[in-house]
Design a protein around this motif. Structure first.
Motif, PDB file in Angstrom:
ATOM      1  N   VAL A  63       0.841  -1.207   0.000  1.00  0.00           N
ATOM      2  CA  VAL A  63       0.000   0.000   0.000  1.00  0.00           C
ATOM      3  C   VAL A  63       0.872   1.252   0.000  1.00  0.00           C
ATOM      4  O   VAL A  63       0.591   2.217  -0.727  1.00  0.00           O
ATOM      5  N   CYS A  64       1.936   1.244   0.806  1.00  0.00           N
ATOM      6  CA  CYS A  64       2.794   2.441   0.878  1.00  0.00           C
ATOM      7  C   CYS A  64       3.501   2.703  -0.452  1.00  0.00           C
ATOM      8  O   CYS A  64       3.822   3.850  -0.771  1.00  0.00           O
ATOM      9  N   GLU A  65       3.721   1.646  -1.231  1.00  0.00           N
ATOM     10  CA  GLU A  65       4.285   1.840  -2.573  1.00  0.00           C
ATOM     11  C   GLU A  65       3.358   2.739  -3.397  1.00  0.00           C
ATOM     12  O   GLU A  65       3.804   3.561  -4.197  1.00  0.00           O
ATOM     13  N   HIS A  66       2.059   2.593  -3.176  1.00  0.00           N
ATOM     14  CA  HIS A  66       1.085   3.343  -3.978  1.00  0.00           C
ATOM     15  C   HIS A  66       0.643   4.659  -3.330  1.00  0.00           C
ATOM     16  O   HIS A  66      -0.124   5.403  -3.935  1.00  0.00           O
ATOM     17  N   LEU A  67       1.043   4.913  -2.091  1.00  0.00           N
ATOM     18  CA  LEU A  67       0.675   6.192  -1.463  1.00  0.00           C
ATOM     19  C   LEU A  67       1.654   7.257  -1.952  1.00  0.00           C
ATOM     20  O   LEU A  67       2.850   7.175  -1.706  1.00  0.00           O
ATOM     21  N   ASP A  68       1.105   8.257  -2.626  1.00  0.00           N
ATOM     22  CA  ASP A  68       1.957   9.257  -3.293  1.00  0.00           C
ATOM     23  C   ASP A  68       2.897   9.966  -2.340  1.00  0.00           C
ATOM     24  O   ASP A  68       4.017  10.308  -2.696  1.00  0.00           O
ATOM     25  N   THR A  69       2.425  10.240  -1.129  1.00  0.00           N
ATOM     26  CA  THR A  69       3.238  11.084  -0.242  1.00  0.00           C
ATOM     27  C   THR A  69       4.299  10.288   0.516  1.00  0.00           C
ATOM     28  O   THR A  69       5.145  10.886   1.164  1.00  0.00           O
ATOM     29  N   GLN A 109      -8.562  -0.725  -0.098  1.00  0.00           N
ATOM     30  CA  GLN A 109      -8.812  -1.947  -0.872  1.00  0.00           C
ATOM     31  C   GLN A 109      -8.389  -1.770  -2.330  1.00  0.00           C
ATOM     32  O   GLN A 109      -7.842  -2.686  -2.945  1.00  0.00           O
ATOM     33  N   GLU A 110      -8.642  -0.567  -2.858  1.00  0.00           N
ATOM     34  CA  GLU A 110      -8.208  -0.281  -4.242  1.00  0.00           C
ATOM     35  C   GLU A 110      -6.693  -0.411  -4.367  1.00  0.00           C
ATOM     36  O   GLU A 110      -6.178  -0.987  -5.326  1.00  0.00           O
ATOM     37  N   LEU A 111      -5.983   0.148  -3.379  1.00  0.00           N
ATOM     38  CA  LEU A 111      -4.516   0.125  -3.436  1.00  0.00           C
ATOM     39  C   LEU A 111      -3.984  -1.292  -3.283  1.00  0.00           C
ATOM     40  O   LEU A 111      -3.009  -1.683  -3.926  1.00  0.00           O
ATOM     41  N   LEU A 112      -4.641  -2.072  -2.430  1.00  0.00           N
ATOM     42  CA  LEU A 112      -4.202  -3.462  -2.256  1.00  0.00           C
ATOM     43  C   LEU A 112      -4.420  -4.270  -3.539  1.00  0.00           C
ATOM     44  O   LEU A 112      -3.686  -5.223  -3.813  1.00  0.00           O
ATOM     45  N   ALA A 113      -5.444  -3.873  -4.304  1.00  0.00           N
ATOM     46  CA  ALA A 113      -5.740  -4.597  -5.546  1.00  0.00           C
ATOM     47  C   ALA A 113      -4.814  -4.186  -6.685  1.00  0.00           C
ATOM     48  O   ALA A 113      -4.718  -4.889  -7.696  1.00  0.00           O
ATOM     49  N   LYS A 114      -4.141  -3.051  -6.520  1.00  0.00           N
ATOM     50  CA  LYS A 114      -3.224  -2.598  -7.579  1.00  0.00           C
ATOM     51  C   LYS A 114      -1.950  -3.435  -7.532  1.00  0.00           C
ATOM     52  O   LYS A 114      -1.448  -3.715  -6.452  1.00  0.00           O
ATOM     53  N   PRO A 115      -1.408  -3.801  -8.671  1.00  0.00           N
ATOM     54  CA  PRO A 115      -0.174  -4.601  -8.638  1.00  0.00           C
ATOM     55  C   PRO A 115       1.019  -3.762  -8.199  1.00  0.00           C
ATOM     56  O   PRO A 115       1.005  -2.540  -8.322  1.00  0.00           O
ATOM     57  N   VAL A 116       2.031  -4.425  -7.656  1.00  0.00           N
ATOM     58  CA  VAL A 116       3.298  -3.738  -7.381  1.00  0.00           C
ATOM     59  C   VAL A 116       4.389  -4.404  -8.213  1.00  0.00           C
ATOM     60  O   VAL A 116       4.257  -5.541  -8.644  1.00  0.00           O
ATOM     61  N   GLU A 117       5.441  -3.654  -8.412  1.00  0.00           N
ATOM     62  CA  GLU A 117       6.553  -4.162  -9.214  1.00  0.00           C
ATOM     63  C   GLU A 117       7.460  -4.985  -8.298  1.00  0.00           C
ATOM     64  O   GLU A 117       8.261  -4.436  -7.544  1.00  0.00           O
ATOM     65  N   HIS A 118       7.293  -6.305  -8.354  1.00  0.00           N
ATOM     66  CA  HIS A 118       8.127  -7.176  -7.523  1.00  0.00           C
ATOM     67  C   HIS A 118       9.531  -7.287  -8.110  1.00  0.00           C
ATOM     68  O   HIS A 118       9.770  -6.963  -9.285  1.00  0.00           O
TER      69      HIS A 118
END
Lengths: 231, 513
Positions: free
Chosen positions: B155-161, B477-486
């Motif tokens: 989630v923190c990967e996707h949090l802009d700040t 939940q939206e952020l958890l559903a977004k993929p991350v770059e492993h």
């Protein structure tokens, strides 16, 4: 440009909120191209019926704007820009509609009452009502009961909208209503009130016909009144 | 290009330049009298070898010493400590460049908590009117796990700040023990965020495996030095004024490897430090200077951050009160001290005393987040998601914090006032006053679209409904559903082949998290 393309273009410029050539829309690349006013004039020159312009371009465009507003893609300034463009178009189309005996929406006089100089809300309501197809006569701020009585007598509006922001000036509203009664004009016009200080209860208390919390509610109330009048 | 952070052009200051100098002088005095107790033999030897006065504590079993650190040792250390520190990242665009004399703020998560707070939204029906229903958030604490740490990093990967990631939760799975905790927590973080990763070390035995893992992921030892995608935090000095044996040993080992490390001190005003501001400031500054000096003596040029986590004691329990006004004052003072030394600062904000998200949490964290940001620390450990001081992490709170930081960032935009702008505005005013309605509405839209005006609060409810938690939960939940770059498959395979102790469940290419 074909008639269909021109009508579509007017609709698109309503959605963009571009009244004239100088206006910036959402799509900045349109800046410098004709806006709603210029294209409506072009449509009339091309003998496209005014009613078609209203139905296929102005109303259809405002429906899209309304949808975008409800999904929070658009904000009030977008809505006002579009309404302002439609209001300007209606001014141009009005004589053509009368000529063709097309029924138009009602006429409303709006005013901020005596002693009150706050008019942001009243101005927004005016723009939205014009955009919805109503003829709006805006008397401005700090308007005396005498002036209101005079305009109601001369213009014979269907509706009168009174605005007051302050608890100290809202008391001018029943004064205006009484003046209309004394001049035999009260029954000729439906009175709507609005402004931060007033409420539905207050409208009932002073004998107004409706309270409108904002411009959108004003349109809704007027549409219901129009329907009740068989328009 | 590194991350931009927020450049504070005019950082706020609480104390005057003279007071900064007085604290510095007082700290130097403390470093010689009474000096520090040291429970680490190597540190005592390092100080002795460089001319400090080191004496065995009488009556001890020759495992504790008193150390008196001279002004010259401190001055030399401050001169050799880098004033610019780069914290790298898997994605080079997420690197953080911190300069001691530049108030560019980066927001970073932390700290490590034992408890993970789940949130649920059960429906309650009115006893007097069964047609009335409301959903009320319920928070349920439980022990943190590796999966939680992955979700938090994700989630923190996707949090802009969020500019960088400090592990937020202590992994307490059954399969985790003292000998494999470090490799698993670092891998869980690195595999779920492309931002900088920082953590403390649980067991020194794991340091080489952690560094080797980072080298594999970075592309080699040299690449890791160029792009240090991990850094460490050590609390080597326990307040008041004691070098702790194990964390000091870890600190020395990290310094020898040349990786960035935070010298962190966390005195509590009232118990482990004086209750008065002047007292805790003189002491924490002495403790951090002692750590920086040791690091530079071990390996001159080691990138060290001036780490400050001062806190005031609660009067009802003598526990920490991170939500107190004084805690924020101390942190701002520390930012000024670090700037005085031209060393990047690790400061703290946003830790609250309350146990669950809510109004108290919002007041406490926003108060310190705004003020400490304005003071311009380079590395702001801003407690995304932390509650109950440092003991509970709630992902929902982290999402709420991101919205708060967006507001702070928006507030700190550069003012756009110049001759050209004013000239345009004067024409606008002239044009508008000539109209009947005298309204500027037509000019709003381009400004609104350009992002020049701030958006409404992102979790604003409709009408009178307060839907903040429900909307934040949707966002989470939206952020958890977004993929991350492993980490890529080949590198992952190499990491799993060469680093012992990794849980198989962390291998995303073999059905893991």
């Amino acid at each position: 440009m074909s008639a269909a393309d021109l009508l579509a273009s007017i609709k698109e410029n309503v959605i963009q909120g571009r009244k004239t050539t100088e206006d910036i829309g959402i799509d900045e690349s349109l800046t410098g191209t004709p806006g709603v006013v210029e294209m409506v004039e072009e449509a009339l020159e091309a003998d496209i019926p005014a009613e078609d312009v209203i139905t296929n371009s102005l109303t259809a465009g405002m429906e899209v704007v309304g949808e975008k507003f409800s999904t929070k893609e658009y904000f009030i300034p977008d809505m006002l820009a579009s309404a302002d463009a439609v209001g300007a178009a209606m001014e141009i189309l009005k004589p053509h509609l009368e000529e063709a005996n097309v029924a138009t929406k009602g006429k409303i006089v709006v005013a901020t009452v005596k002693g009150d100089i706050h008019d942001i809300g009243k101005n927004i309501v005016s723009i939205l009502l014009k955009g919805a197809g109503y003829e709006v006569i805006d008397l401005g701020i700090d308007v005396s009961k005498e002036k209101i009585v005079e305009v109601v007598r001369e213009e014979k509006p269907d509706y009168l909208g009174l605005s007051a922001l302050l608890t100290t000036t809202m008391t001018e509203m029943p004064v205006v209503i009484k003046a209309l009664e004394e001049n035999g004009l009260r029954d000729s016009v439906k009175i709507l009130i609005g402004g931060a200080a007033v409420s539905d209860d207050y409208a009932k208390e002073i004998g107004a016909d409706a309270f409108c919390a904002d411009g959108f509610q004003a349109i809704k109330v007027l549409e219901e009144m129009e329907k009740a009048n068989g328009k | 290009m590194p991350r931009e952070g927020i450049l504070i052009k005019k950082p706020i200051e609480r104390i005057t330049g003279e007071q900064v100098r007085q604290i510095h002088d007082s700290s130097l005095g403390i470093l010689t009298e009474p000096g520090l107790f040291c429970f680490n033999r190597r540190a005592a030897e390092v100080f002795r070898n460089h001319g400090a006065e080191v004496s065995a504590v009488s009556g001890s079993d020759a495992s504790s010493w008193t150390i008196k650190i001279t002004e010259k040792l401190v001055t030399d250390a401050l001169a050799s400590a880098p004033s610019t520190i780069t914290l790298g990242a898997r994605n080079a665009d997420n690197a953080l460049v911190m300069k001691g004399n530049e108030a560019r703020v980066y927001y970073i998560t932390g700290s490590e908590t034992n408890t993970w707070l789940d949130v649920d939204f059960p429906t309650y029906v009115s006893q007097t009117d069964s047609s009335k229903e409301i959903q009320v958030p319920e928070f349920k604490p439980r022990r943190g796990t590796v999966a939680d740490l992955c979700a938090s990093a994700h989630v923190c990967e996707h949090l802009d700040t969020v500019d960088g990631y400090i592990r937020t939760v202590n992994i307490q799975d059954r399969e985790i023990n003292e000998t494999n905790k470090d490799v698993n927590k670092f891998f869980a973080c690195l595999n779920n965020t492309t931002k900088h990763v920082q953590s403390g070390l649980t067991n020194l035995v794991q340091l080489d495996n952690v560094v080797k893992m980072a080298e594999i992921i970075a592309g080699g030892a040299e690449k890791l030095r160029e792009n240090p995608l991990i850094s460490f935090i050590t609390c080597l000095v326990k307040s008041p004024l004691q070098f702790v044996d194990d964390t000091t040993e870890t600190f020395i080992e990290v310094c020898q490897r040349g990786l960035p490390v935070i010298v962190s001190s966390s005195p509590q005003a009232g118990t482990s430090a004086p209750i008065k501001e002047a007292g805790i400031m003189a002491q924490i500054n002495a403790e951090v200077l002692a750590g920086i000096t040791l690091g530079q003596l071990v390996n001159p040029g080691t990138p060290v951050l001036y780490g400050s986590v001062p806190v005031r004691a609660r009067m009802d329990t003598l526990g920490d009160s991170y939500g107190s006004i004084e805690t924020t004052q101390y942190n701002i003072d520390c930012v000024q001290m670090a700037r005085f030394y031209n060393i990047p600062n690790y400061s703290t904000s946003g830790v609250c005393d309350t146990k669950i998200p809510g109004q108290q949490s919002t007041v406490e964290r926003l108060f310190s987040d705004i003020l400490v940001t304005l003071s311009g620390p380079q590395f702001l450990h801003c407690a995304f998601g932390l509650l109950d001081c440092n003991s509970v992490f709630c992902l929902l709170q982290a999402v709420l914090d991101d919205a708060h930081f967006k507001m702070i960032k928006s507030f700190l935009r550069e003012p756009r006032i110049d001759e050209a702008e004013l000239s345009v505005i004067r024409k606008q005013i002239t044009d508008v006053v000539a109209t009947s309605q005298k309204m500027f509405i037509n000019y709003i839209r381009p400004v609104m679209r350009s992002g020049e005006i701030s958006p409404p609060y992102v979790f604003e409810g409709d009408g009178e409904d307060d839907n903040v938690f429900a909307l934040a939960n949707e966002r989470m939940q939206e952020l958890l559903a977004k993929p991350v770059e492993h980490i890529d498959e080949a590198t992952t395979e190499r990491v799993f082949n060469e680093i012992p102790g990794l849980l198989p469940g962390l291998n995303v290419y073999k059905g893991g998290n």
